[in-house]
Design a protein around this motif. Structure first.
Motif, PDB file in Angstrom:
ATOM      1  N   LEU A   1     113.665   4.911  57.033  1.00 53.21           N
ATOM      2  CA  LEU A   1     114.796   5.812  57.212  1.00 53.21           C
ATOM      3  C   LEU A   1     115.872   5.507  56.178  1.00 53.21           C
ATOM      4  O   LEU A   1     116.093   4.353  55.825  1.00 53.21           O
ATOM      5  CB  LEU A   1     115.391   5.651  58.613  1.00 53.21           C
ATOM      6  CG  LEU A   1     114.504   6.003  59.803  1.00 53.21           C
ATOM      7  CD1 LEU A   1     115.295   5.861  61.094  1.00 53.21           C
ATOM      8  CD2 LEU A   1     113.930   7.390  59.690  1.00 53.21           C
TER       9      LEU A   1
ATOM     10  N   LEU B   1     120.887   8.422  63.661  1.00 55.67           N
ATOM     11  CA  LEU B   1     120.153   7.884  64.816  1.00 55.67           C
ATOM     12  C   LEU B   1     121.071   7.078  65.723  1.00 55.67           C
ATOM     13  O   LEU B   1     121.066   7.255  66.947  1.00 55.67           O
ATOM     14  CB  LEU B   1     118.994   7.008  64.332  1.00 55.67           C
ATOM     15  CG  LEU B   1     118.202   6.265  65.403  1.00 55.67           C
ATOM     16  CD1 LEU B   1     117.437   7.252  66.280  1.00 55.67           C
ATOM     17  CD2 LEU B   1     117.244   5.283  64.750  1.00 55.67           C
TER      18      LEU B   1
ATOM     19  N   ILE C   1     114.625  -0.251  69.577  1.00 59.28           N
ATOM     20  CA  ILE C   1     113.990   0.337  68.408  1.00 59.28           C
ATOM     21  C   ILE C   1     113.666  -0.793  67.427  1.00 59.28           C
ATOM     22  O   ILE C   1     114.558  -1.544  67.035  1.00 59.28           O
ATOM     23  CB  ILE C   1     114.901   1.390  67.754  1.00 59.28           C
ATOM     24  CG1 ILE C   1     115.112   2.538  68.747  1.00 59.28           C
ATOM     25  CG2 ILE C   1     114.305   1.894  66.442  1.00 59.28           C
ATOM     26  CD1 ILE C   1     116.098   3.574  68.305  1.00 59.28           C
TER      27      ILE C   1
ATOM     28  N   ILE D   1     114.482   0.527  59.172  1.00 57.36           N
ATOM     29  CA  ILE D   1     113.647   1.075  60.238  1.00 57.36           C
ATOM     30  C   ILE D   1     112.478   1.825  59.618  1.00 57.36           C
ATOM     31  O   ILE D   1     112.678   2.723  58.799  1.00 57.36           O
ATOM     32  CB  ILE D   1     114.452   2.032  61.131  1.00 57.36           C
ATOM     33  CG1 ILE D   1     115.681   1.321  61.682  1.00 57.36           C
ATOM     34  CG2 ILE D   1     113.583   2.584  62.260  1.00 57.36           C
ATOM     35  CD1 ILE D   1     116.684   2.254  62.316  1.00 57.36           C
TER      36      ILE D   1
ATOM     37  N   ARG E   1     109.839   4.552  59.379  1.00 57.50           N
ATOM     38  CA  ARG E   1     109.806   5.935  59.871  1.00 57.50           C
ATOM     39  C   ARG E   1     108.776   6.083  61.003  1.00 57.50           C
ATOM     40  O   ARG E   1     108.997   6.809  61.962  1.00 57.50           O
ATOM     41  CB  ARG E   1     109.491   6.874  58.712  1.00 57.50           C
ATOM     42  CG  ARG E   1     109.706   8.318  59.020  1.00 57.50           C
ATOM     43  CD  ARG E   1     109.634   9.178  57.772  1.00 57.50           C
ATOM     44  NE  ARG E   1     110.684   8.865  56.808  1.00 57.50           N
ATOM     45  CZ  ARG E   1     111.947   9.286  56.903  1.00 57.50           C
ATOM     46  NH1 ARG E   1     112.307  10.021  57.918  1.00 57.50           N
ATOM     47  NH2 ARG E   1     112.828   8.965  55.975  1.00 57.50           N
TER      48      ARG E   1
ATOM     49  N   ILE F   1     109.932   5.658  64.583  1.00 52.75           N
ATOM     50  CA  ILE F   1     110.664   6.764  65.184  1.00 52.75           C
ATOM     51  C   ILE F   1     109.759   7.957  65.428  1.00 52.75           C
ATOM     52  O   ILE F   1     109.786   8.581  66.475  1.00 52.75           O
ATOM     53  CB  ILE F   1     111.846   7.186  64.272  1.00 52.75           C
ATOM     54  CG1 ILE F   1     112.782   6.016  64.038  1.00 52.75           C
ATOM     55  CG2 ILE F   1     112.591   8.379  64.841  1.00 52.75           C
ATOM     56  CD1 ILE F   1     113.364   5.405  65.285  1.00 52.75           C
ATOM     57  N   GLU F   2     108.912   8.272  64.455  1.00 52.82           N
ATOM     58  CA  GLU F   2     108.048   9.441  64.554  1.00 52.82           C
ATOM     59  C   GLU F   2     106.794   9.168  65.371  1.00 52.82           C
ATOM     60  O   GLU F   2     106.134  10.093  65.805  1.00 52.82           O
ATOM     61  CB  GLU F   2     107.649   9.910  63.153  1.00 52.82           C
ATOM     62  CG  GLU F   2     108.826  10.427  62.356  1.00 52.82           C
ATOM     63  CD  GLU F   2     108.429  10.843  60.952  1.00 52.82           C
ATOM     64  OE1 GLU F   2     107.279  10.576  60.541  1.00 52.82           O
ATOM     65  OE2 GLU F   2     109.274  11.434  60.276  1.00 52.82           O
TER      66      GLU F   2
END
Length: 78
Positions: free
Chosen positions: A7, A15, A40, A52, A54, A57-58
């Motif tokens: 990210l 976020l 997270i 972070i 990706r 998150i995805e």
């Protein structure tokens, strides 16, 4: 593209909702604290900035089924 693996700082700000530091703490310190309490996964780089992936998150984009956590079976008596 390797840049899209993580990210961007702008996306981390979106976020977490934290874009500036306050109360004597830097933006990065506040973001790290928020990410920890939110569960997270992230790394901190040498400058203390949260990094972070990706995929965190995805979600993983594979057809492999997630492994279930082991749980004891209390119904079995020994």
């Amino acid at each position: 593209m390797i840049g899209s693996m993580f990210l961007t700082p702008e996306e981390v700000g979106e976020l977490t909702g934290i874009r500036v530091g306050r109360a004597g703490r830097t933006r990065d310190q506040l973001q790290v604290a928020w990410l920890r309490t939110s569960g997270i996964p992230f790394w901190t780089n040498a400058r203390g900035r949260p990094i972070i992936a990706r995929a965190a998150i995805e979600g993983q984009r594979s057809t492999e089924q997630p492994r279930q956590k082991w749980q004891p079976n209390f119904a079995v008596s020994g």
